[in-house]
Scaffold this motif. Sequence first.
Motif, mmCIF file in Angstrom:
data_model
loop_
_atom_site.group_PDB
_atom_site.id
_atom_site.type_symbol
_atom_site.label_atom_id
_atom_site.label_comp_id
_atom_site.label_asym_id
_atom_site.label_seq_id
_atom_site.Cartn_x
_atom_site.Cartn_y
_atom_site.Cartn_z
ATOM 1 N N ASN A 73 0.799 -1.226 0.000
ATOM 2 C CA ASN A 73 0.000 0.000 0.000
ATOM 3 C C ASN A 73 0.831 1.276 0.000
ATOM 4 O O ASN A 73 0.621 2.162 -0.808
ATOM 5 N N ASP A 74 1.821 1.343 0.907
ATOM 6 C CA ASP A 74 2.596 2.590 1.038
ATOM 7 C C ASP A 74 3.702 2.631 -0.020
ATOM 8 O O ASP A 74 4.890 2.696 0.294
ATOM 9 N N ILE A 75 3.281 2.618 -1.295
ATOM 10 C CA ILE A 75 4.264 2.421 -2.372
ATOM 11 C C ILE A 75 5.262 3.574 -2.507
ATOM 12 O O ILE A 75 6.430 3.342 -2.751
ATOM 13 N N TYR A 76 4.796 4.810 -2.328
ATOM 14 C CA TYR A 76 5.725 5.929 -2.557
ATOM 15 C C TYR A 76 6.802 5.994 -1.468
ATOM 16 O O TYR A 76 7.916 6.403 -1.720
ATOM 17 N N SER A 77 6.438 5.555 -0.256
ATOM 18 C CA SER A 77 7.453 5.597 0.805
ATOM 19 C C SER A 77 8.476 4.470 0.646
ATOM 20 O O SER A 77 9.521 4.481 1.293
ATOM 21 N N ASN A 78 8.183 3.501 -0.225
ATOM 22 C CA ASN A 78 9.168 2.436 -0.481
ATOM 23 C C ASN A 78 10.084 2.773 -1.654
ATOM 24 O O ASN A 78 10.946 1.962 -2.019
ATOM 25 N N CYS A 79 9.898 3.952 -2.253
ATOM 26 C CA CYS A 79 10.711 4.333 -3.415
ATOM 27 C C CYS A 79 12.203 4.304 -3.036
ATOM 28 O O CYS A 79 12.614 4.963 -2.079
ATOM 29 N N GLY A 80 12.982 3.520 -3.741
ATOM 30 C CA GLY A 80 14.412 3.384 -3.453
ATOM 31 C C GLY A 80 14.697 2.343 -2.385
ATOM 32 O O GLY A 80 15.851 2.106 -2.030
ATOM 33 N N ASN A 81 13.659 1.706 -1.890
ATOM 34 C CA ASN A 81 13.790 0.831 -0.719
ATOM 35 C C ASN A 81 13.088 -0.512 -0.895
ATOM 36 O O ASN A 81 12.692 -1.143 0.084
ATOM 37 N N TRP A 82 12.897 -0.937 -2.143
ATOM 38 C CA TRP A 82 12.069 -2.130 -2.378
ATOM 39 C C TRP A 82 12.730 -3.424 -1.908
ATOM 40 O O TRP A 82 12.053 -4.416 -1.650
ATOM 41 N N SER A 83 14.066 -3.419 -1.799
ATOM 42 C CA SER A 83 14.738 -4.624 -1.282
ATOM 43 C C SER A 83 14.223 -4.946 0.108
ATOM 44 O O SER A 83 14.074 -6.126 0.476
ATOM 45 N N SER A 84 13.936 -3.901 0.888
ATOM 46 C CA SER A 84 13.473 -4.150 2.253
ATOM 47 C C SER A 84 12.047 -4.700 2.268
ATOM 48 O O SER A 84 11.659 -5.393 3.204
#
Length: 231
Positions: A27-38
């Motif tokens: 859901n919180d896709i924009y806050s995962n920008c640059g952080n998808w490995s986590s």
Amino acid sequence: MFIGDFMRLRNLKNKEEIIEKSDYIVNDIYSNCGNWSSVFNNNNPICLEIGMGFGKFISSLAISNNNINYIGLEKLDNVMARAIKKIGDKKISNLKLIRDNALNIDKIFDGEIDVLYLNFSDPWPKKRQENRRLTSFDFLEKYDKIFYEDAKIIMKTDNYNLFVYSLKSLSKYGYYFEELSFDLHNDEDIDEVLKNPTTEYEDKFIEKNRQIYYVVAIKKKKIIQNQYNLL
Ligand SMILES: C[S@@+](CC[C@H](N)C(=O)[O-])C[C@H]1O[C@@H](n2cnc3c(N)ncnc32)[C@H](O)[C@@H]1O
């Protein structure tokens, strides 16, 4: 099922609930920008399909390759809910699904995608609709930001005009073609491994003996950097 049929699908009354309850949805896709490995909890490569439809292609890839992470993006809730129902309770840990419009792709990812799949994308045939095509310069510019190293786009379509348009657009934008076929499933020069998995649309077209056009397009990161240097 043909282009536009997804828009005319019977409305799933509980689509919001299906989406909300799904473990695949982020859901919180924009806050995962640059952080998808986590999000995946590992540093494996990440491959993305824009316009995943009912998700057969991306979920099959995820099941076959558990050392690669896969993300399916779909803009229509009704289609996404059906995809979730189809995938069922398979518990595929290397698969995540995103509900959004590809217009926002450069706000969702930052230098973390290895391969982008565009399967049977909407053709938007009218000239005034050109910038909605997923291989227009507007989108290719956004894709520059999402790739980890070299940009790699793998496209399949049954639509000749969209295919020719895409080849021109990709090549003018600096992509070269590593693989190219005007009849993927009858082309002996293409490795069988590259012909699978198929998508829902593709299966219908194969049944009707329609040609599938296919390209693997690559742009070296160095060229992307050079473009910025020229500005
Ligand atoms: C013709 S269907 C193909 C579905 C699937 N890839 C297949 O081959 O069976 C195109 C899909 O892309 C989705 N789509 C089109 N434009 C999109 C966009 N800008 N962002 C996200 N999804 C999009 C549509 O909602 C539809 O589900």
